[in-house]
Design a protein around this motif. Structure first.
Motif, PDB file in Angstrom:
ATOM      1  N   LYS A 206       0.854  -1.232  -0.110  1.00  0.00           N
ATOM      2  CA  LYS A 206       0.094   0.002   0.171  1.00  0.00           C
ATOM      3  C   LYS A 206       0.745   1.279   0.183  1.00  0.00           C
ATOM      4  O   LYS A 206       0.702   2.369  -0.554  1.00  0.00           O
ATOM      5  N   LEU A 207       1.825   1.264   0.806  1.00  0.00           N
ATOM      6  CA  LEU A 207       2.861   2.415   0.810  1.00  0.00           C
ATOM      7  C   LEU A 207       3.728   2.364  -0.656  1.00  0.00           C
ATOM      8  O   LEU A 207       3.961   3.449  -0.982  1.00  0.00           O
ATOM      9  N   GLU A 208       4.128   1.304  -1.060  1.00  0.00           N
ATOM     10  CA  GLU A 208       5.030   1.274  -2.348  1.00  0.00           C
ATOM     11  C   GLU A 208       4.474   0.160  -3.139  1.00  0.00           C
ATOM     12  O   GLU A 208       5.043  -1.081  -3.099  1.00  0.00           O
ATOM     13  N   PRO A 209       3.702   0.540  -3.910  1.00  0.00           N
ATOM     14  CA  PRO A 209       2.657  -0.489  -4.963  1.00  0.00           C
ATOM     15  C   PRO A 209       3.600  -0.905  -6.104  1.00  0.00           C
ATOM     16  O   PRO A 209       3.430  -1.990  -6.359  1.00  0.00           O
ATOM     17  N   ASN A 210       4.792  -0.341  -6.135  1.00  0.00           N
ATOM     18  CA  ASN A 210       5.615  -0.865  -7.433  1.00  0.00           C
ATOM     19  C   ASN A 210       6.759  -1.790  -7.076  1.00  0.00           C
ATOM     20  O   ASN A 210       7.586  -2.008  -8.041  1.00  0.00           O
ATOM     21  N   GLY A 315      11.437   8.320 -11.218  1.00  0.00           N
ATOM     22  CA  GLY A 315      11.290   8.751 -10.010  1.00  0.00           C
ATOM     23  C   GLY A 315      10.052   8.524  -9.250  1.00  0.00           C
ATOM     24  O   GLY A 315      10.016   8.222  -7.892  1.00  0.00           O
ATOM     25  N   PHE A 316       9.108   8.267 -10.021  1.00  0.00           N
ATOM     26  CA  PHE A 316       7.782   8.247  -9.391  1.00  0.00           C
ATOM     27  C   PHE A 316       7.345   6.672  -8.662  1.00  0.00           C
ATOM     28  O   PHE A 316       6.568   6.262  -7.819  1.00  0.00           O
ATOM     29  N   LEU A 317       8.460   5.771  -9.099  1.00  0.00           N
ATOM     30  CA  LEU A 317       8.332   4.132  -8.368  1.00  0.00           C
ATOM     31  C   LEU A 317       8.353   4.020  -7.290  1.00  0.00           C
ATOM     32  O   LEU A 317       7.725   3.061  -6.715  1.00  0.00           O
ATOM     33  N   VAL A 318       9.241   4.943  -6.378  1.00  0.00           N
ATOM     34  CA  VAL A 318       9.337   4.626  -4.895  1.00  0.00           C
ATOM     35  C   VAL A 318       9.322   6.030  -4.365  1.00  0.00           C
ATOM     36  O   VAL A 318       9.775   7.120  -4.935  1.00  0.00           O
ATOM     37  N   LYS A 319       8.790   5.874  -3.288  1.00  0.00           N
ATOM     38  CA  LYS A 319       8.847   7.171  -2.386  1.00  0.00           C
ATOM     39  C   LYS A 319       9.784   6.948  -1.020  1.00  0.00           C
ATOM     40  O   LYS A 319      10.527   7.837  -0.618  1.00  0.00           O
ATOM     41  N   SER A 320       9.733   5.773  -0.361  1.00  0.00           N
ATOM     42  CA  SER A 320      10.424   5.370   0.822  1.00  0.00           C
ATOM     43  C   SER A 320      11.492   5.080   0.228  1.00  0.00           C
ATOM     44  O   SER A 320      12.009   4.382  -0.718  1.00  0.00           O
ATOM     45  N   THR A 321      12.710   5.060   1.355  1.00  0.00           N
ATOM     46  CA  THR A 321      14.029   4.233   0.653  1.00  0.00           C
ATOM     47  C   THR A 321      13.467   2.710   1.132  1.00  0.00           C
ATOM     48  O   THR A 321      13.210   2.365   2.123  1.00  0.00           O
ATOM     49  N   ASN A 381       9.282  -3.048  -9.570  1.00  0.00           N
ATOM     50  CA  ASN A 381       9.030  -3.344 -11.046  1.00  0.00           C
ATOM     51  C   ASN A 381       9.331  -2.045 -11.963  1.00  0.00           C
ATOM     52  O   ASN A 381       9.272  -1.005 -11.578  1.00  0.00           O
ATOM     53  N   ASN A 382       9.647  -2.335 -13.227  1.00  0.00           N
ATOM     54  CA  ASN A 382       9.420  -1.337 -14.330  1.00  0.00           C
ATOM     55  C   ASN A 382      10.969  -0.636 -14.140  1.00  0.00           C
ATOM     56  O   ASN A 382      11.089   0.550 -14.830  1.00  0.00           O
ATOM     57  N   LEU A 383      11.945  -1.119 -13.531  1.00  0.00           N
ATOM     58  CA  LEU A 383      13.214  -0.217 -13.385  1.00  0.00           C
ATOM     59  C   LEU A 383      14.303  -1.228 -14.081  1.00  0.00           C
ATOM     60  O   LEU A 383      14.472  -2.380 -13.726  1.00  0.00           O
ATOM     61  N   SER A 384      15.043  -0.595 -15.161  1.00  0.00           N
ATOM     62  CA  SER A 384      16.122  -1.535 -15.686  1.00  0.00           C
ATOM     63  C   SER A 384      17.345  -0.760 -15.900  1.00  0.00           C
ATOM     64  O   SER A 384      17.235   0.340 -15.789  1.00  0.00           O
ATOM     65  N   GLU A 385      18.212  -1.299 -16.708  1.00  0.00           N
ATOM     66  CA  GLU A 385      19.479  -0.703 -17.041  1.00  0.00           C
ATOM     67  C   GLU A 385      19.460   0.494 -17.723  1.00  0.00           C
ATOM     68  O   GLU A 385      19.952   1.601 -17.706  1.00  0.00           O
ATOM     69  N   LYS A 386      18.316   0.260 -18.940  1.00  0.00           N
ATOM     70  CA  LYS A 386      18.522   1.584 -19.588  1.00  0.00           C
ATOM     71  C   LYS A 386      17.716   2.718 -18.835  1.00  0.00           C
ATOM     72  O   LYS A 386      17.787   3.819 -19.582  1.00  0.00           O
ATOM     73  N   ASP A 387      17.328   2.678 -17.764  1.00  0.00           N
ATOM     74  CA  ASP A 387      16.799   3.677 -16.857  1.00  0.00           C
ATOM     75  C   ASP A 387      18.074   4.561 -16.256  1.00  0.00           C
ATOM     76  O   ASP A 387      17.723   5.699 -15.850  1.00  0.00           O
TER      77      ASP A 387
END
Length: 571
Positions: A206-210, A315-321, A381-387
């Motif tokens: 719920k805090l980090e859906p990604n 940058g939207f993928l996570v808010k928390s560390t 999810n959806n984070l890769s080397e090309k980013d």
């Protein structure tokens, strides 16, 4: 264990004969090894002898002796200068101490061998404000971490540097790891953490859906935060300047003259300085400075951390560390790294941890990058080397005891050591500064009367950050100064006015990297590919000799010589 018995133990463990002796309450290791791993292993073994510290002088055949990178010029700018306090090192610790000591009517000088503040580990880190969960209770690390994290929010308000309390989620893969909860809660309480929560998988999502699904539960520490480490250090330094502190960059400490167990003179490439008190906050080179005073009782062995920066579009993928910790992490000297948002909207992956022989080795590797991708990028999810838009490295200033050194010298009357300040040093720096200021007043009071500075102002007075203003506010500034209407760095939306502001601030940028750190010009997707030529035009307009302007000081020249004689400036 007697020394000769320990020498036999070391030989059996690492296969090398080591000579041991005692000096300044420390155990001193001498001899030769073939590999760097043997040097580090011997140093760590020596901590078990219970001495005050470990001075590891083992020479390594595959590495050789390290040469200090220092300024390549000499002048007499500081010849004969007398100061009450000389602070060696303009990292976050040295600048925190300078600001704290400016609460008193003292003549304070900060020197650094580099052309700017925060040149080494103070800027080459993840910018995380750590909750004190990792340090062992009872250590100086735990003590200063606990105090420092409470000071950061107020400090950010006073000094106007970016800070976000975003929280830390430690992920655990196996439900069996729930047996660690009692240990974690007990450590949290001992280290002064007020709030900590066990989160179910669904609560974490719920805090980090990604985040990925391959974890069982999470441990949440809401006190954790993030800052821009360079801008935090710069803010401390500029407020110190506003309160009377002076800085001298490109200033290398070459030697010290000692009389009657007191430092009477510090020799530099810019002349002789005569201080009443010396504070050793030299970071990676703190052991070198201690040796100049003949008071070395510790050794700094650098631990490299490679980090990767992800494009703002993700940058939207996570808010928390977010960090995934294994059961073996408890025995490690590192925190393991993670996925860390930045205050500027990027995501940072890392850091790694590797013992290296050279203190200023900032090389990166394919192996390090792949480690970051495998261990950290896969948590989202959806984070890769090309980013990834770039990656970099920094070295932590670790002692073999793996704890901070914050103390008055027991040998030299007017020397204070602030050394071994590795992570969580960024968080701890303000609290360390408070104690060092108290020690400094105690030492100075033996030589002079120390009174408070009634004009001390804790608030940094700066021009507004143009990037944070509303469109109406920006328009008003552009009407007064059209330079703010000309965008130089399209990736980060940095204007010509902001770059000109960086060149004339209290501690002005003197290198291309200095401009980048202050304005973020060159930190976007193209990494300066488009804006660097424009910045050079601005420098030329301002009268800078571009053949002498460098990327990061010393010999890092950007241009070699003019190719035309009719340049008239302008963009």
């Amino acid at each position: 264990m007697k020394l000769f018995e320990f020498e036999k133990l070391v030989k059996s463990k690492i296969g090398v004969k080591v000579h041991l002796s005692e000096k300044n309450g420390a155990i001193v290791l001498e001899g030769r090894t073939k590999k760097w791993e043997q040097v580090v292993k011997a140093g760590k073994l020596a901590t078990k002898l219970g001495y005050r510290g470990v001075v590891n002088l083992l020479e390594c055949e595959e590495v050789g002796k390290e040469t200090i990178i220092k300024p390549n010029f000499r002048d007499n700018e500081l010849e004969g200068v007398k100061v009450d306090v000389l602070i060696i090192g303009a990292g976050v610790v040295g600048c925190s101490i300078a600001r704290e000591l400016s609460r008193y009517k003292l003549n304070i000088l900060v020197v650094d061998k580099e052309p700017d503040v925060a040149f080494h580990q103070s800027s080459r880190n993840a910018g995380m404000i750590h909750p004190p969960i990792a340090p062992k209770p009872g250590t100086k690390k735990a003590f200063y971490n606990s105090l420092g994290i409470r000071m950061i929010p107020q400090l950010a308000k006073e000094l106007d540097f970016p800070y976000v309390q975003n929280g830390l989620i430690i992920l655990f893969k196996n439900p069996l790891y729930l047996m660690l909860v009692g240990f974690l809660n007990n450590r949290a309480r001992k280290n002064g953490i007020d709030v900590f929560k066990i989160l179910s998988k669904s609560s974490v999502k719920k805090l980090e859906p990604n985040l990925i699904d391959q974890f069982s539960w999470g441990y949440f520490l809401p006190q954790a935060g993030i800052v821009d480490p360079f801008k935090m250090t710069l803010a401390l330094a500029e407020n110190a300047v506003q309160n009377g502190v002076k800085f001298s960059f490109n200033t290398f400490v070459e030697g010290m003259e000692i009389e009657d167990d007191r430092i009477v003179c510090v020799l530099t490439n810019r002349g002789r300085i005569f201080p009443k008190l010396v504070i050793n906050a030299a970071g990676l080179w703190a052991d070198y400075v201690a040796s100049l005073a003949n008071d070395q009782f510790f050794t700094i062995h650098p631990r490299k951390g490679e980090m990767a920066i992800v494009d703002k579009k993700k940058g939207f993928l996570v808010k928390s560390t977010v960090s995934m910790v294994s059961i073996t992490q408890a025995a490690s000297v590192t925190k393991g790294g993670g996925v860390i948002p930045t205050v500027h909207g990027n995501i940072l992956l890392g850091p790694t941890a590797q013992e290296v022989p050279h203190k200023e080795d900032y090389s990166t590797s394919e192996q390090g990058l792949q480690s970051l991708l495998k261990k950290h990028a896969k948590l989202v999810n959806n984070l890769s080397e090309k980013d990834i838009i770039t990656y970099f490295a920094g070295n932590r200033a670790a002692t073999y005891e793996e704890d901070f050194i914050v103390e008055k010298s027991i040998k030299i009357q007017n020397l204070i050591h602030v050394a071994g300040i590795q992570s969580p040093g960024l968080t701890s720096a303000p609290a360390i500064a408070v104690d060092v200021a108290k020690m400094s007043v105690e030492v100075l009071s033996k030589f002079m009367k120390v009174v408070e500075n009634e004009k001390f102002c804790p608030v940094r007075k700066t021009d507004p950050d143009f990037s944070k203003l509303s469109l109406i506010e920006k328009q008003k500034i552009i009407e007064k100064n059209p330079s703010y209407g000309l965008v130089i760095c399209r990736c980060e939306q940095v204007t010509k006015g902001q770059i000109e502001q960086a060149l004339q601030s209290l501690i002005p940028a003197s290198t291309l990297d200095g401009i980048k750190w202050r304005t973020r010009a060159g930190m976007g997707r193209c990494q300066g590919g488009f804006c660097t030529p424009q910045i050079l035009w601005i420098l030329a307009e301002k009268g800078f000799d571009l053949t002498k302007f460098t990327k990061k000081g010393r010999d890092s020249y950007i241009l070699l010589e003019p190719t035309r004689g009719d340049f008239d400036g302008g963009i």
